[in-house]
Design a protein around this motif. Structure first.
Motif, mmCIF file in Angstrom:
data_model
loop_
_atom_site.group_PDB
_atom_site.id
_atom_site.type_symbol
_atom_site.label_atom_id
_atom_site.label_comp_id
_atom_site.label_asym_id
_atom_site.label_seq_id
_atom_site.Cartn_x
_atom_site.Cartn_y
_atom_site.Cartn_z
ATOM 1 N N GLY A 233 124.786 -7.637 90.226
ATOM 2 C CA GLY A 233 124.243 -6.595 89.366
ATOM 3 C C GLY A 233 124.198 -5.260 90.088
ATOM 4 N N THR A 234 124.704 -4.225 89.452
ATOM 5 C CA THR A 234 124.733 -2.901 90.070
ATOM 6 C C THR A 234 124.002 -1.902 89.192
ATOM 7 O OG1 THR A 234 126.845 -2.330 89.040
ATOM 8 C CG2 THR A 234 126.929 -3.348 91.235
ATOM 9 N N VAL A 235 123.428 -0.898 89.846
ATOM 10 C CA VAL A 235 122.708 0.184 89.179
ATOM 11 C C VAL A 235 123.091 1.469 89.902
ATOM 12 C CG1 VAL A 235 120.432 1.098 88.565
ATOM 13 C CG2 VAL A 235 120.777 -1.368 88.683
ATOM 14 N N PRO A 236 123.285 2.582 89.193
ATOM 15 C CA PRO A 236 123.533 3.836 89.911
ATOM 16 C C PRO A 236 122.431 4.086 90.930
ATOM 17 C CG PRO A 236 123.910 4.123 87.558
ATOM 18 C CD PRO A 236 123.306 2.754 87.731
ATOM 19 N N HIS A 237 122.828 4.431 92.151
ATOM 20 C CA HIS A 237 121.846 4.558 93.217
ATOM 21 C C HIS A 237 120.998 5.819 93.108
ATOM 22 C CE1 HIS A 237 124.326 1.658 95.972
ATOM 23 N NE2 HIS A 237 123.752 1.060 94.954
ATOM 24 N N GLY A 238 121.378 6.760 92.252
ATOM 25 C CA GLY A 238 120.644 8.016 92.144
ATOM 26 C C GLY A 238 119.519 7.998 91.139
ATOM 27 N N VAL A 239 118.845 6.866 90.971
ATOM 28 C CA VAL A 239 117.825 6.764 89.922
ATOM 29 C C VAL A 239 116.577 7.582 90.240
ATOM 30 C CG1 VAL A 239 118.625 4.506 89.165
ATOM 31 C CG2 VAL A 239 116.858 4.649 90.928
ATOM 32 N N VAL A 240 116.349 7.927 91.504
ATOM 33 C CA VAL A 240 115.215 8.799 91.821
ATOM 34 C C VAL A 240 115.549 10.243 91.464
ATOM 35 C CG1 VAL A 240 113.803 9.746 93.695
ATOM 36 C CG2 VAL A 240 114.312 7.302 93.635
ATOM 37 N N GLU A 241 116.743 10.686 91.829
ATOM 38 C CA GLU A 241 117.102 12.097 91.699
ATOM 39 C C GLU A 241 117.673 12.464 90.322
ATOM 40 O OE1 GLU A 241 117.949 10.513 95.885
ATOM 41 O OE2 GLU A 241 118.306 9.859 93.820
ATOM 42 N N ASP A 242 118.109 11.503 89.558
ATOM 43 C CA ASP A 242 118.719 11.755 88.248
ATOM 44 C C ASP A 242 117.791 12.613 87.365
ATOM 45 O OD1 ASP A 242 119.384 11.063 85.307
ATOM 46 O OD2 ASP A 242 121.029 10.107 86.388
ATOM 47 N N PRO A 243 118.344 13.548 86.561
ATOM 48 C CA PRO A 243 117.492 14.346 85.668
ATOM 49 C C PRO A 243 116.651 13.492 84.721
ATOM 50 C CG PRO A 243 119.690 15.293 85.782
ATOM 51 C CD PRO A 243 119.760 13.977 86.510
ATOM 52 N N ARG A 244 117.113 12.268 84.461
ATOM 53 C CA ARG A 244 116.346 11.350 83.608
ATOM 54 C C ARG A 244 115.624 10.306 84.455
ATOM 55 N NH1 ARG A 244 121.902 9.522 81.374
ATOM 56 N NH2 ARG A 244 122.111 9.708 83.647
ATOM 57 N N GLY A 245 115.493 10.583 85.752
ATOM 58 C CA GLY A 245 115.078 9.553 86.685
ATOM 59 C C GLY A 245 113.629 9.607 87.121
ATOM 60 N N PHE A 246 113.363 8.865 88.192
ATOM 61 C CA PHE A 246 112.009 8.564 88.629
ATOM 62 C C PHE A 246 111.237 9.822 89.032
ATOM 63 C CE2 PHE A 246 108.681 6.844 91.282
ATOM 64 C CZ PHE A 246 108.377 5.637 90.701
ATOM 65 N N ALA A 247 111.850 10.699 89.829
ATOM 66 C CA ALA A 247 111.123 11.862 90.327
ATOM 67 C C ALA A 247 110.683 12.774 89.191
ATOM 68 C CB ALA A 247 111.981 12.638 91.325
ATOM 69 N N ARG A 248 111.561 13.034 88.234
ATOM 70 C CA ARG A 248 111.177 13.934 87.142
ATOM 71 C C ARG A 248 110.146 13.301 86.236
ATOM 72 N NH1 ARG A 248 111.924 15.547 82.019
ATOM 73 N NH2 ARG A 248 113.314 13.847 81.437
ATOM 74 N N LEU A 249 110.340 12.019 85.904
ATOM 75 C CA LEU A 249 109.454 11.384 84.938
ATOM 76 C C LEU A 249 108.087 11.026 85.531
ATOM 77 C CD1 LEU A 249 112.027 9.006 83.201
ATOM 78 C CD2 LEU A 249 111.078 11.133 82.301
ATOM 79 N N MET A 250 108.058 10.611 86.794
ATOM 80 C CA MET A 250 106.822 10.112 87.387
ATOM 81 C C MET A 250 106.139 11.131 88.295
ATOM 82 S SD MET A 250 106.729 7.045 86.184
ATOM 83 C CE MET A 250 107.660 5.562 85.740
ATOM 84 N N ALA A 251 106.924 12.022 88.917
ATOM 85 C CA ALA A 251 106.371 12.920 89.942
ATOM 86 C C ALA A 251 106.570 14.390 89.604
ATOM 87 C CB ALA A 251 107.002 12.602 91.295
ATOM 88 N N GLN A 252 106.752 14.714 88.332
ATOM 89 C CA GLN A 252 106.922 16.100 87.892
ATOM 90 C C GLN A 252 108.026 16.818 88.663
ATOM 91 O OE1 GLN A 252 103.381 15.199 88.965
ATOM 92 N NE2 GLN A 252 103.605 14.096 87.040
ATOM 93 N N GLY A 253 109.050 16.044 89.069
ATOM 94 C CA GLY A 253 110.198 16.619 89.750
ATOM 95 C C GLY A 253 110.058 16.736 91.251
ATOM 96 N N ARG A 254 108.909 16.368 91.799
ATOM 97 C CA ARG A 254 108.718 16.482 93.251
ATOM 98 C C ARG A 254 109.469 15.361 93.960
ATOM 99 N NH1 ARG A 254 106.295 14.868 97.795
ATOM 100 N NH2 ARG A 254 105.164 16.356 99.111
#
Length: 471
Positions: A233-254
């Motif tokens: 199973g593979t997932v794009p590795h940029g899930v933190v930095e993606d505009p729809r990803g973890f940092a924007r959704l959970m950390a207000q982009g920080r």
């Protein structure tokens, strides 16, 4: 469009940085000081998990029943008895580790790191037939990966209402299991990315059985992410930095990628370090309880001498301790009046005090009426106070004679600033473990855990202990 030859290369995505660091980590590369803290995390967590598994704790009981019902039989130990596959054991044992809220904390993300990482590492290493050194390495790997990512994203995640133990715990579990299963860098990155895509948890669960069950779910989900990565199973590795990803959704982009670059150079088990609880309640109440306990001892106060206890605390403490008049042990774990009143009356706060009879004791109810909590919205305006006393308390005890005494407690006993002695650590483990397996077996297990690096297999760790056998 071509990239300018002078443009700096793009930084590797967060999941890949973590995954490749995990793949390269070996026991020999862990400094002995960090390894000693990791060993302490294993000992403390297994002690409180045994107490949780042996107690009348609904969440631990439900998790074990669920594991027995839906997970396949396997080689991995359930601390409440029986064996299941790795995922089932991680689920049940994590619930037991967090059921009593006596497990450790880390200010990297405001998380209960070990309650998720240690049971997951134990299950994964048992599944592959690994050694004690493999267990220690997996625990350090999971903790460091989780704490580094939490620092990169900042404490705004917790302040926004996310329960970071469930949120980042999935990453800690995936990292620990990836190390135990010896995934290569790209497969480990797939596991971390997949874990991040599906993680979550809300602080609204505090004071209820949902809290340890969400921690258990994080452990199982992290381990499942590793198994799926092993299957391709593979997932794009940029899930933190993606505009729809973890940092924007959970950390207000920080997102500070430098925190991940420090993996293997800055050891988060040492800085910010691990807080080991002296009381089996939310750490937010410990500083106030310590201040009252110390003031009563210094001024030789009897509970009947005290007219009122006024506690000024940081906003995060008030946000965590939402039960002024708790009706259940779960609510009492998130009640400053309970913690302070218990220490006022009994001189301590132990697992034996978190019971129905204690909560309905008229003396305790009357003592709780004398305790008040006031959040100070300007607490964090002073950077030094915010850093040195993130869950501190400014406590005034008003005496019936008309006098008052005051104590500012920046850090509770057991925190990094005021660590427990080795004797206190040992006493805590033995008291917790003995509740489930008896004093003699607790002593045997403690000796084995102190020598974890030398164990050729984990069968030698728990076999003959949970069933009352001898060395």
């Amino acid at each position: 469009m071509t990239t300018s030859p002078s443009a700096p290369p793009a930084a590797p995505p967060a999941a890949r940085l973590i995954g490749h660091w995990l793949a390269g980590l070996e026991r020999a590369g862990i400094p002995e000081e960090a390894a000693a803290v990791g060993r302490g995390c294993i000992i403390d967590t297994l002690g409180v998990a045994l107490a949780g598994a042996g107690a009348d704790a609904d969440a631990a009981r439900m998790a074990r029943e669920e594991a027995l019902d839906i997970y396949a039989t396997g080689p991995c130990t359930l601390l409440g008895g029986g064996r299941r596959c790795a995922e089932g054991a991680a689920f049940a044992n994590t619930a037991a580790a967090h059921a009593l809220d006596f497990d450790d904390n880390c200010y990297a993300g405001f998380v209960h790191g070990s309650a998720v990482v240690v049971p997951t590492a134990l299950a994964a290493v048992e599944a592959v037939g690994g050694t004690g050194a493999d267990l220690l390495t997996a625990v350090v790997a999971g903790a460091e990966a989780e704490y580094a990512l939490a620092i990169a994203l900042g404490n705004g995640v917790y302040e926004a209402g996310w329960w970071t133990t469930a949120l980042f715990g999935t990453v800690g579990a995936a990292a620990a299991a990836a190390k135990a299963f010896r995934l290569d860098g790209d497969r480990a990155a797939d596991a971390i990315a997949f874990a991040l895509c599906g993680t979550g948890g809300l602080r609204a669960c505090f004071g209820t059985g949902a809290k340890p069950l969400l921690a258990a779910q994080a452990a199982a989900n992290g381990l499942r992410a590793v198994r799926l990565a092993m299957r391709g199973g593979t997932v794009p590795h940029g899930v933190v930095e993606d505009p729809r990803g973890f940092a924007r959704l959970m950390a207000q982009g920080r997102f500070d990628a430098m925190a991940l670059d420090e993996l293997g150079r800055r050891w988060h088990l040492l800085d910010p370090g691990i807080d080991t609880k002296a009381y089996p309640v939310c750490l937010s109440s410990h500083a106030a309880a310590d201040a009252v306990r110390d003031l009563m001892a210094e001024h030789r106060l009897d509970p009947s001498d005290i007219a009122a206890v006024r506690c000024v605390v940081p906003p995060v403490v008030a946000a965590n301790l939402t039960y002024d008049r708790p009706a259940t042990p779960g609510e009492a774990r998130f009640s400053l009046p309970f913690a302070v009143a218990c220490v006022m009356l009994h001189g301590d706060l132990t697992l034996d005090h978190l019971t129905g009879p204690t909560l309905t004791d008229p003396r305790l109810r009357a003592a709780m009426e004398r305790v008040s909590l006031r959040p100070d919205p300007g607490w964090n305006a002073d950077p030094d106070r915010a850093r040195l006393a993130p869950e501190g308390a400014d406590v005034t005890v008003e005496i019936r004679t008309g006098q008052s005494v005051r104590r500012f407690c920046a850090s509770a006993r057991g925190t990094v600033a005021r660590p427990l002695s080795m004797e206190a650590h040992t006493a805590k483990f033995l008291a917790c473990a003995a509740r489930a397996i008896g004093p003699a077996a607790a002593q045997r297990l403690h000796r084995r855990l102190l020598a974890i690096d030398a164990l050729p297999g984990l069968g030698g760790l728990l076999d003959g202990v949970l069933d009352g056998g001898t060395d």
